[in-house]
Motif scaffolding. Structure first.
Motif, PDB file in Angstrom:
ATOM      1  N   THR A  23     -21.520  58.117  43.424  1.00  0.00           N
ATOM      2  CA  THR A  23     -20.091  58.238  43.127  1.00  0.00           C
ATOM      3  C   THR A  23     -19.217  58.044  44.363  1.00  0.00           C
ATOM      4  OG1 THR A  23     -20.096  60.662  43.410  1.00  0.00           O
ATOM      5  CG2 THR A  23     -20.566  59.794  41.201  1.00  0.00           C
ATOM      6  N   LYS A  24     -19.800  58.012  45.546  1.00  0.00           N
ATOM      7  CA  LYS A  24     -18.988  57.774  46.745  1.00  0.00           C
ATOM      8  C   LYS A  24     -18.423  56.344  46.749  1.00  0.00           C
ATOM      9  CE  LYS A  24     -21.813  55.930  50.480  1.00  0.00           C
ATOM     10  NZ  LYS A  24     -22.190  56.122  51.879  1.00  0.00           N
ATOM     11  N   TRP A  25     -18.996  55.467  45.902  1.00  0.00           N
ATOM     12  CA  TRP A  25     -18.529  54.080  45.787  1.00  0.00           C
ATOM     13  C   TRP A  25     -17.487  53.926  44.679  1.00  0.00           C
ATOM     14  CZ3 TRP A  25     -20.334  50.126  48.957  1.00  0.00           C
ATOM     15  CH2 TRP A  25     -21.440  50.439  49.767  1.00  0.00           C
ATOM     16  N   ARG A  26     -16.991  55.007  44.136  1.00  0.00           N
ATOM     17  CA  ARG A  26     -16.177  54.956  42.919  1.00  0.00           C
ATOM     18  C   ARG A  26     -14.818  54.275  43.081  1.00  0.00           C
ATOM     19  NH1 ARG A  26     -15.262  61.509  42.692  1.00  0.00           N
ATOM     20  NH2 ARG A  26     -14.096  61.695  44.652  1.00  0.00           N
ATOM     21  N   GLU A  27     -14.338  54.096  44.291  1.00  0.00           N
ATOM     22  CA  GLU A  27     -13.059  53.410  44.477  1.00  0.00           C
ATOM     23  C   GLU A  27     -13.169  51.911  44.224  1.00  0.00           C
ATOM     24  OE1 GLU A  27     -10.214  54.802  44.895  1.00  0.00           O
ATOM     25  OE2 GLU A  27     -10.994  56.840  45.126  1.00  0.00           O
ATOM     26  N   HIS A  28     -14.382  51.384  44.367  1.00  0.00           N
ATOM     27  CA  HIS A  28     -14.574  49.933  44.250  1.00  0.00           C
ATOM     28  C   HIS A  28     -15.515  49.533  43.115  1.00  0.00           C
ATOM     29  CE1 HIS A  28     -12.614  49.762  48.156  1.00  0.00           C
ATOM     30  NE2 HIS A  28     -13.487  50.647  48.606  1.00  0.00           N
ATOM     31  N   ILE A  29     -16.222  50.504  42.559  1.00  0.00           N
ATOM     32  CA  ILE A  29     -17.215  50.220  41.518  1.00  0.00           C
ATOM     33  C   ILE A  29     -16.990  51.161  40.348  1.00  0.00           C
ATOM     34  CG2 ILE A  29     -19.686  50.310  40.969  1.00  0.00           C
ATOM     35  CD1 ILE A  29     -20.249  49.447  43.827  1.00  0.00           C
ATOM     36  N   GLN A  30     -17.189  50.615  39.153  1.00  0.00           N
ATOM     37  CA  GLN A  30     -17.036  51.381  37.919  1.00  0.00           C
ATOM     38  C   GLN A  30     -18.391  51.924  37.478  1.00  0.00           C
ATOM     39  OE1 GLN A  30     -14.208  50.278  34.299  1.00  0.00           O
ATOM     40  NE2 GLN A  30     -15.864  48.819  34.574  1.00  0.00           N
ATOM     41  N   PHE A  31     -18.450  53.198  37.110  1.00  0.00           N
ATOM     42  CA  PHE A  31     -19.697  53.835  36.702  1.00  0.00           C
ATOM     43  C   PHE A  31     -19.590  54.322  35.259  1.00  0.00           C
ATOM     44  CE2 PHE A  31     -19.556  54.214  41.276  1.00  0.00           C
ATOM     45  CZ  PHE A  31     -20.851  53.892  41.665  1.00  0.00           C
ATOM     46  N   ILE A  32     -20.625  54.013  34.479  1.00  0.00           N
ATOM     47  CA  ILE A  32     -20.712  54.488  33.098  1.00  0.00           C
ATOM     48  C   ILE A  32     -21.986  55.321  32.974  1.00  0.00           C
ATOM     49  CG2 ILE A  32     -20.759  53.861  30.661  1.00  0.00           C
ATOM     50  CD1 ILE A  32     -19.690  51.085  31.503  1.00  0.00           C
ATOM     51  N   PHE A  33     -21.823  56.616  32.791  1.00  0.00           N
ATOM     52  CA  PHE A  33     -22.966  57.512  32.629  1.00  0.00           C
ATOM     53  C   PHE A  33     -23.180  57.773  31.141  1.00  0.00           C
ATOM     54  CE2 PHE A  33     -21.670  58.338  36.954  1.00  0.00           C
ATOM     55  CZ  PHE A  33     -22.855  58.606  37.631  1.00  0.00           C
ATOM     56  N   CYS A  34     -24.356  57.410  30.622  1.00  0.00           N
ATOM     57  CA  CYS A  34     -24.722  57.699  29.230  1.00  0.00           C
ATOM     58  C   CYS A  34     -25.705  58.862  29.221  1.00  0.00           C
ATOM     59  CB  CYS A  34     -25.351  56.469  28.574  1.00  0.00           C
ATOM     60  SG  CYS A  34     -24.200  55.108  28.338  1.00  0.00           S
ATOM     61  N   LEU A  87     -35.593  53.775  42.744  1.00  0.00           N
ATOM     62  CA  LEU A  87     -34.418  54.377  43.369  1.00  0.00           C
ATOM     63  C   LEU A  87     -34.867  55.689  44.013  1.00  0.00           C
ATOM     64  CD1 LEU A  87     -31.364  54.300  43.823  1.00  0.00           C
ATOM     65  CD2 LEU A  87     -31.092  55.497  41.651  1.00  0.00           C
ATOM     66  N   GLU A  88     -35.184  55.611  45.310  1.00  0.00           N
ATOM     67  CA  GLU A  88     -35.731  56.772  46.000  1.00  0.00           C
ATOM     68  C   GLU A  88     -34.934  57.178  47.234  1.00  0.00           C
ATOM     69  OE1 GLU A  88     -40.485  56.528  45.167  1.00  0.00           O
ATOM     70  OE2 GLU A  88     -39.691  55.054  46.597  1.00  0.00           O
ATOM     71  N   LYS A  89     -34.100  56.257  47.754  1.00  0.00           N
ATOM     72  CA  LYS A  89     -33.394  56.526  48.994  1.00  0.00           C
ATOM     73  C   LYS A  89     -31.922  56.138  48.849  1.00  0.00           C
ATOM     74  CE  LYS A  89     -37.490  55.338  51.753  1.00  0.00           C
ATOM     75  NZ  LYS A  89     -38.016  54.432  52.807  1.00  0.00           N
ATOM     76  N   THR A  90     -31.088  56.775  49.666  1.00  0.00           N
ATOM     77  CA  THR A  90     -29.673  56.421  49.680  1.00  0.00           C
ATOM     78  C   THR A  90     -29.476  54.984  50.145  1.00  0.00           C
ATOM     79  OG1 THR A  90     -29.444  57.334  51.917  1.00  0.00           O
ATOM     80  CG2 THR A  90     -28.932  58.798  50.064  1.00  0.00           C
ATOM     81  N   GLU A  91     -30.396  54.486  50.972  1.00  0.00           N
ATOM     82  CA  GLU A  91     -30.295  53.097  51.436  1.00  0.00           C
ATOM     83  C   GLU A  91     -30.401  52.120  50.274  1.00  0.00           C
ATOM     84  OE1 GLU A  91     -31.595  55.546  54.885  1.00  0.00           O
ATOM     85  OE2 GLU A  91     -32.194  55.384  52.785  1.00  0.00           O
ATOM     86  N   THR A  92     -31.198  52.461  49.264  1.00  0.00           N
ATOM     87  CA  THR A  92     -31.314  51.600  48.077  1.00  0.00           C
ATOM     88  C   THR A  92     -30.001  51.571  47.314  1.00  0.00           C
ATOM     89  OG1 THR A  92     -33.660  52.209  47.906  1.00  0.00           O
ATOM     90  CG2 THR A  92     -32.660  51.139  45.994  1.00  0.00           C
ATOM     91  N   VAL A  93     -29.377  52.732  47.173  1.00  0.00           N
ATOM     92  CA  VAL A  93     -28.069  52.796  46.514  1.00  0.00           C
ATOM     93  C   VAL A  93     -27.065  51.922  47.258  1.00  0.00           C
ATOM     94  CG1 VAL A  93     -26.131  54.283  45.904  1.00  0.00           C
ATOM     95  CG2 VAL A  93     -28.473  55.115  45.597  1.00  0.00           C
ATOM     96  N   ASP A  94     -26.985  52.100  48.570  1.00  0.00           N
ATOM     97  CA  ASP A  94     -26.002  51.356  49.362  1.00  0.00           C
ATOM     98  C   ASP A  94     -26.230  49.848  49.268  1.00  0.00           C
ATOM     99  OD1 ASP A  94     -24.900  53.757  50.142  1.00  0.00           O
ATOM    100  OD2 ASP A  94     -25.995  53.855  52.035  1.00  0.00           O
ATOM    101  N   LYS A  95     -27.498  49.454  49.287  1.00  0.00           N
ATOM    102  CA  LYS A  95     -27.821  48.023  49.206  1.00  0.00           C
ATOM    103  C   LYS A  95     -27.315  47.411  47.905  1.00  0.00           C
ATOM    104  CE  LYS A  95     -31.879  46.601  47.908  1.00  0.00           C
ATOM    105  NZ  LYS A  95     -33.337  46.307  47.832  1.00  0.00           N
ATOM    106  N   TRP A  96     -27.568  48.081  46.805  1.00  0.00           N
ATOM    107  CA  TRP A  96     -27.191  47.534  45.503  1.00  0.00           C
ATOM    108  C   TRP A  96     -25.686  47.637  45.252  1.00  0.00           C
ATOM    109  CZ3 TRP A  96     -29.665  44.563  42.085  1.00  0.00           C
ATOM    110  CH2 TRP A  96     -31.040  44.388  42.286  1.00  0.00           C
TER     111      TRP A  96
END
Length: 371
Positions: free
Chosen positions: A226-237, A323-332
């Motif tokens: 969610t730290k990327w929420r200013e630039h990316i849209q998130f849909i949680f189901c 999805l195991e590391k914060t680096e994976t989140v940042d990369k994607w």
């Protein structure tokens, strides 16, 4: 002329088994409108008091003691349900199963869970004359699926076919069809219309699926996104898990105009079309739906056992990663903001899907069995 009838039997241990049954039924009707189908979770239908209690106990075990679930899965991996277990299931849950079949008079019974599969197999040994088909709903073949009375096994991949052969199933009884998805997933939806329907913005979008039970809130990486929420849209189901939904709505990290939290929805196919990446637990059904849409997948917290096998299959075939590391989140999160790069990668996955999977293959195989 009497219409052909297909009875699909499942159980509620996770949502994927019944979802696969409904998807197959809808696919058959799409291809052949004269087919009559009926989907039943047999335990809930025949024992509406005890059935839900057992499902609830299993759900709690999955969420609180996943390692135990994995240990049970592995310890009995090569074993079919023994005769005592089949007899107990028959007497406790399904004493009326033969009456249900006699009343509905199906031309074919399809089981999408090992328990009804074992029960109908036992009924066949006791003299029931019915054609029995088993649809394995994961990318693994546990021994509990295997019964010699099954006329045809429909499996997700050549790997699962080989595993069944190692379990002693004749190759002639196995068809590699892929796991069926609902016809809603057979075509792409217009992105602009979907965004308007859900009130979404034209932004890079991440779709997060918690499974039918919504098991997601405790994963810190999902909150980190969610730290990327200013630039990316998130849909949680979050599925049917109202408690998780309430917790997320009360958490300030999820309170943002670019974050949507949805409960159960039947429009996942549309959401996948507007999403640039899918974050999901690796259930066989959801992964197959993601593959059918050519959407890259990030897998979190697989339940030991079949979910681990599903995860390994899709990673090995290039459809996603762990999805195991914060680096994976940042990369994607950075990658999906590069529109050209994101579009090229998705087209690559669509090409790969076309090589490995056709959503009409499974319903066509069943229609062939009915001829």
């Amino acid at each position: 002329m009497r219409k052909k009838r297909v009875l699909l039997l499942s159980e509620g241990f996770g949502s994927g088994h019944t979802q696969a049954a409904h998807a197959l039924a809808a696919g058959m009707r799409q291809l052949s409108p004269d087919i009559q189908t009926r989907v039943m979770e047999l335990g809930n239908f025949l024992n509406p008091v005890l059935g839900p209690l057992i499902i609830s106990a299993y759900r709690k075990t999955v969420s609180s003691q996943p390692k135990m679930v994995g240990l049970m899965y592995r310890s009995n991996y090569k074993k079919s349900l023994n005769r005592f277990a089949q007899l107990a299931l028959h007497r406790v849950f399904y004493t009326h199963t033969s009456q249900v079949i006699a009343q509905l008079k199906p031309d074919l019974v399809i089981c999408t869970h090992p328990v009804p599969n074992a029960v109908v197999s036992r009924l066949k040994r006791l003299g029931l004359h019915i054609k029995l088909c088993t649809l394995i709903t994961d990318y693994d073949a546990h021994g509990s699926w295997v019964n010699q009375e099954v006329n045809k096994f429909l499996v997700s991949s050549a790997l699962v076919k080989d595993k069944l052969i190692n379990h002693g199933v004749p190759e002639s009884r196995i068809d590699v069809t892929g796991i069926p998805v609902h016809p809603h997933f057979w075509k792409a939806h217009d992105k602009a219309e979907v965004r308007q329907h859900f009130g979404l913005k034209s932004l890079p979008t991440v779709l997060i699926m918690g499974g039918g039970w919504g098991l997601m809130y405790e994963d810190s990486l999902l909150e980190y996104m969610t730290k990327w929420r200013e630039h990316i849209q998130f849909i949680f189901c979050v599925g049917n898990n109202d408690k998780v939904k309430e917790k997320m709505l009360s958490n300030s990290n999820f309170q943002h105009e670019n974050i949507r939290i949805l409960g159960f929805t039947k429009e996942v196919s549309k959401l996948m079309d507007v999403a640039d990446v899918l974050v999901t637990k690796p259930g066989g059904m959801t992964c197959t739906e993601g593959m059918s849409k050519g959407i890259p997948m990030l897998f979190y917290e697989p339940i030991p056992g079949q979910e681990e096998e599903n995860c390994e299959y899709f990673i090995r075939n290039g459809f996603g990663e762990m999805l195991e590391k914060t680096e994976t989140v940042d990369k994607w999160m950075a990658a999906i903001q590069q529109i050209d790069e994101s579009s090229r990668y998705r087209q690559t996955l669509l090409d790969k899907r076309n090589e490995q999977y056709n959503p009409t293959t499974c319903p066509k195989a069943v229609l062939q069995l009915l001829q």
